[in-house]
Design a protein around this motif. Sequence first.
Motif, PDB file in Angstrom:
ATOM      1  N   ALA A  31       0.792  -1.090  -0.008  1.00 31.74           N
ATOM      2  CA  ALA A  31       0.007   0.147   0.023  1.00 31.74           C
ATOM      3  C   ALA A  31       0.937   1.121  -0.015  1.00 31.74           C
ATOM      4  N   SER A  32       1.931   1.203   0.637  1.00 30.75           N
ATOM      5  CA  SER A  32       2.857   2.500   0.699  1.00 30.75           C
ATOM      6  C   SER A  32       4.265   2.283   0.165  1.00 30.75           C
ATOM      7  N   TYR A  33       4.447   1.176  -0.462  1.00 32.18           N
ATOM      8  CA  TYR A  33       6.007   0.780  -0.962  1.00 32.18           C
ATOM      9  C   TYR A  33       6.005  -0.318  -1.879  1.00 32.18           C
ATOM     10  N   ILE A  34       6.959  -0.612  -2.547  1.00 32.99           N
ATOM     11  CA  ILE A  34       7.204  -1.664  -3.463  1.00 32.99           C
ATOM     12  C   ILE A  34       8.609  -2.312  -2.854  1.00 32.99           C
ATOM     13  N   GLN A  35       8.782  -3.846  -3.173  1.00 31.09           N
ATOM     14  CA  GLN A  35       9.856  -4.271  -2.795  1.00 31.09           C
ATOM     15  C   GLN A  35      10.213  -4.936  -4.045  1.00 31.09           C
ATOM     16  N   CYS A  36      11.436  -4.600  -4.830  1.00 28.42           N
ATOM     17  CA  CYS A  36      11.864  -4.889  -6.008  1.00 28.42           C
ATOM     18  C   CYS A  36      13.318  -5.861  -5.905  1.00 28.42           C
ATOM     19  N   GLU A  37      13.430  -6.905  -6.450  1.00 23.47           N
ATOM     20  CA  GLU A  37      14.858  -7.479  -6.656  1.00 23.47           C
ATOM     21  C   GLU A  37      15.084  -7.531  -8.104  1.00 23.47           C
ATOM     22  N   GLY A  38      16.304  -6.951  -8.396  1.00 25.23           N
ATOM     23  CA  GLY A  38      16.516  -6.791  -9.894  1.00 25.23           C
ATOM     24  C   GLY A  38      18.157  -6.422  -9.849  1.00 25.23           C
ATOM     25  N   ILE A  39      18.467  -6.000 -11.242  1.00 24.31           N
ATOM     26  CA  ILE A  39      19.788  -6.031 -11.339  1.00 24.31           C
ATOM     27  C   ILE A  39      20.163  -4.473 -11.644  1.00 24.31           C
ATOM     28  N   LYS A  40      21.546  -4.003 -11.267  1.00 26.27           N
ATOM     29  CA  LYS A  40      21.995  -2.732 -11.618  1.00 26.27           C
ATOM     30  C   LYS A  40      22.781  -2.719 -12.924  1.00 26.27           C
ATOM     31  N   ASN A  41      23.284  -3.826 -13.129  1.00 30.22           N
ATOM     32  CA  ASN A  41      23.969  -3.958 -14.361  1.00 30.22           C
ATOM     33  C   ASN A  41      23.963  -5.421 -14.713  1.00 30.22           C
ATOM     34  N   PHE A  42      24.628  -5.905 -15.725  1.00 32.22           N
ATOM     35  CA  PHE A  42      24.512  -7.281 -16.204  1.00 32.22           C
ATOM     36  C   PHE A  42      25.565  -8.174 -15.895  1.00 32.22           C
ATOM     37  N   ASP A  43      26.026  -7.785 -14.731  1.00 30.75           N
ATOM     38  CA  ASP A  43      27.067  -9.110 -14.192  1.00 30.75           C
ATOM     39  C   ASP A  43      26.413 -10.093 -13.582  1.00 30.75           C
ATOM     40  N   GLY A  44      25.193 -10.382 -13.354  1.00 35.05           N
ATOM     41  CA  GLY A  44      24.550 -11.388 -12.742  1.00 35.05           C
ATOM     42  C   GLY A  44      24.462 -11.174 -11.183  1.00 35.05           C
ATOM     43  N   LYS A  85      20.312   9.231  -6.710  1.00 33.10           N
ATOM     44  CA  LYS A  85      19.282   8.464  -7.315  1.00 33.10           C
ATOM     45  C   LYS A  85      19.748   7.174  -7.854  1.00 33.10           C
ATOM     46  N   SER A  86      18.863   6.109  -7.825  1.00 31.50           N
ATOM     47  CA  SER A  86      19.500   4.625  -8.386  1.00 31.50           C
ATOM     48  C   SER A  86      18.624   4.097  -9.358  1.00 31.50           C
ATOM     49  N   VAL A  87      19.050   3.061 -10.244  1.00 28.45           N
ATOM     50  CA  VAL A  87      18.088   2.544 -11.235  1.00 28.45           C
ATOM     51  C   VAL A  87      18.179   0.977 -10.926  1.00 28.45           C
ATOM     52  N   LEU A  88      17.083   0.501 -10.969  1.00 29.78           N
ATOM     53  CA  LEU A  88      16.972  -1.064 -10.878  1.00 29.78           C
ATOM     54  C   LEU A  88      16.151  -1.617 -11.888  1.00 29.78           C
ATOM     55  N   TYR A  89      16.784  -2.773 -12.664  1.00 28.68           N
ATOM     56  CA  TYR A  89      16.124  -3.192 -13.740  1.00 28.68           C
ATOM     57  C   TYR A  89      15.411  -4.742 -13.444  1.00 28.68           C
ATOM     58  N   ILE A  90      14.409  -4.875 -13.770  1.00 30.52           N
ATOM     59  CA  ILE A  90      13.795  -6.162 -13.731  1.00 30.52           C
ATOM     60  C   ILE A  90      13.289  -6.802 -14.983  1.00 30.52           C
ATOM     61  N   LEU A  91      14.041  -7.732 -15.208  1.00 28.26           N
ATOM     62  CA  LEU A  91      13.653  -8.631 -16.536  1.00 28.26           C
ATOM     63  C   LEU A  91      12.908  -9.662 -16.372  1.00 28.26           C
ATOM     64  N   GLY A  92      12.387 -10.203 -17.476  1.00 25.75           N
ATOM     65  CA  GLY A  92      11.729 -11.543 -17.393  1.00 25.75           C
ATOM     66  C   GLY A  92      10.170 -11.534 -17.164  1.00 25.75           C
ATOM     67  N   LEU A  93       9.590 -10.464 -16.827  1.00 22.17           N
ATOM     68  CA  LEU A  93       8.167 -10.495 -16.411  1.00 22.17           C
ATOM     69  C   LEU A  93       7.315 -10.950 -17.459  1.00 22.17           C
ATOM     70  N   SER A  94       6.261 -11.526 -16.935  1.00 23.09           N
ATOM     71  CA  SER A  94       5.339 -12.096 -17.946  1.00 23.09           C
ATOM     72  C   SER A  94       4.478 -11.050 -18.352  1.00 23.09           C
ATOM     73  N   ASP A  95       4.147  -9.765 -17.605  1.00 19.02           N
ATOM     74  CA  ASP A  95       3.249  -8.908 -18.006  1.00 19.02           C
ATOM     75  C   ASP A  95       3.918  -7.658 -17.660  1.00 19.02           C
ATOM     76  N   PHE A  96       4.682  -6.823 -18.403  1.00 19.97           N
ATOM     77  CA  PHE A  96       5.379  -5.685 -18.059  1.00 19.97           C
ATOM     78  C   PHE A  96       4.190  -4.519 -17.759  1.00 19.97           C
ATOM     79  N   GLU A  97       3.412  -4.383 -18.674  1.00 24.39           N
ATOM     80  CA  GLU A  97       2.255  -3.360 -18.717  1.00 24.39           C
ATOM     81  C   GLU A  97       1.462  -3.256 -17.366  1.00 24.39           C
ATOM     82  N   LYS A  98       1.147  -4.519 -17.032  1.00 25.62           N
ATOM     83  CA  LYS A  98       0.263  -4.574 -15.887  1.00 25.62           C
ATOM     84  C   LYS A  98       1.091  -4.326 -14.661  1.00 25.62           C
TER      85      LYS A  98
END
Length: 387
Positions: A31-44, A85-98
């Motif tokens: 309701a007040s935040y999101i928790q994201c696990e992703g990558i900042k670069n492509f080193d895995g 500021k930071s940027v986090l990338y999340i890949l492989g989602l089934s529905d990015f738009e939703k």
Amino acid sequence: MDKTEKCQQMFSSEYKISFFKTVKMHVYIYASYIQCEGIKNFDGTTYTYDIDFEDLCSVDISTANGQKCLTNEFKSPSLFDSDNKSVLYILGLSDFEKCQRLILHYKDLHFHFIEQQKQIKIEREEKTKHKEMEAKEFFDECYRFHVSENTPTFQIFSEKNKVVLIYIDNHKALNFLKIDGYEKNEDVGMIPYDSIYYYEKAGSVHYVSETNGSYSSFGGSLTGATFSKKAALFHGIMFGPIGMAAATLMSYKPSQQKQSETHFDLSSETKRIDERNVILNFYSDERKQYVDIELPQDTYNFLQTYLPDKRYSIVTELEKHTAVQNIAQGTARLDAPADTPKLPKEKTKLSIDEFKEKVEKLKIMYEAGMLTDVEFANAKTELLSSI
């Protein structure tokens, strides 16, 4: 950020970074935040962040390193840069738009809720302010009605827009006033001056000693007898059974007992108990009798300043003087004006019954301690001269 919030929506994925490595990523929406696990670069290497909606700058669907991804830009202040500021990338989602649509939806709901809370707070503060103004107006109006600048007062209790006090009006009546501006409540009680019989100090200060004791016992042990098994075995091999027995005796340690340590602590504390107060005696028209009420001990000096002639010692002295005159003079008028001319008149002779009655009253007053020896002798002489 409230970690007890229930997760509203969740998205997860597995993305193959290389031929040999697959990483897991997710987006949990609260309701007040999101928790994201992703990558900042492509080193895995994956990173997990809890991002408040206040710190979430943007949520975009973009391409990074040739791959479709959800790009979250957010504030991550450091010790050296509060606007970092930071940027986090999340890949492989089934529905990015939703996923993007739901994040922005809950972000809008969150800010709408924040605005509602602010508005409620403003309205509550306005309501409190209005209530304070009304309470003050009621309090001031009531206080001014009863108490002027020169009115003698004694406050028993006082706080903002509330008061309990005693005041003496122009007729020397004792008034009890309670005002509560918030409840718009005004209570007034009055004891006319003529109804007040007396006031006096009562109660006392005494001291109570409290004794406390604590008992503790610790330590103490019993160690059994021991001998060295290694020494016995060695000497047994070298010198046979006799050597084993000798080594056992030489290495033997008798049992030992260590006494426990006992402590008893005794402490005492003296407490002061103040039970002093002021007793006010007055005639109640409602009960048709004299009654007592208790007042705080500090009111004694106030009453003594503004109603000195109602003090117990003065009242009893006046009563004693009046009683002596009444007994000695019979029906003499004590309230006659001082400038009334006194005409010589014959001394009225008492009958035997009247004389006996006055002797009995005089005796009762003397035995009760209301008359001194001198006063008793004078009254007796006057009484004897009337027969």
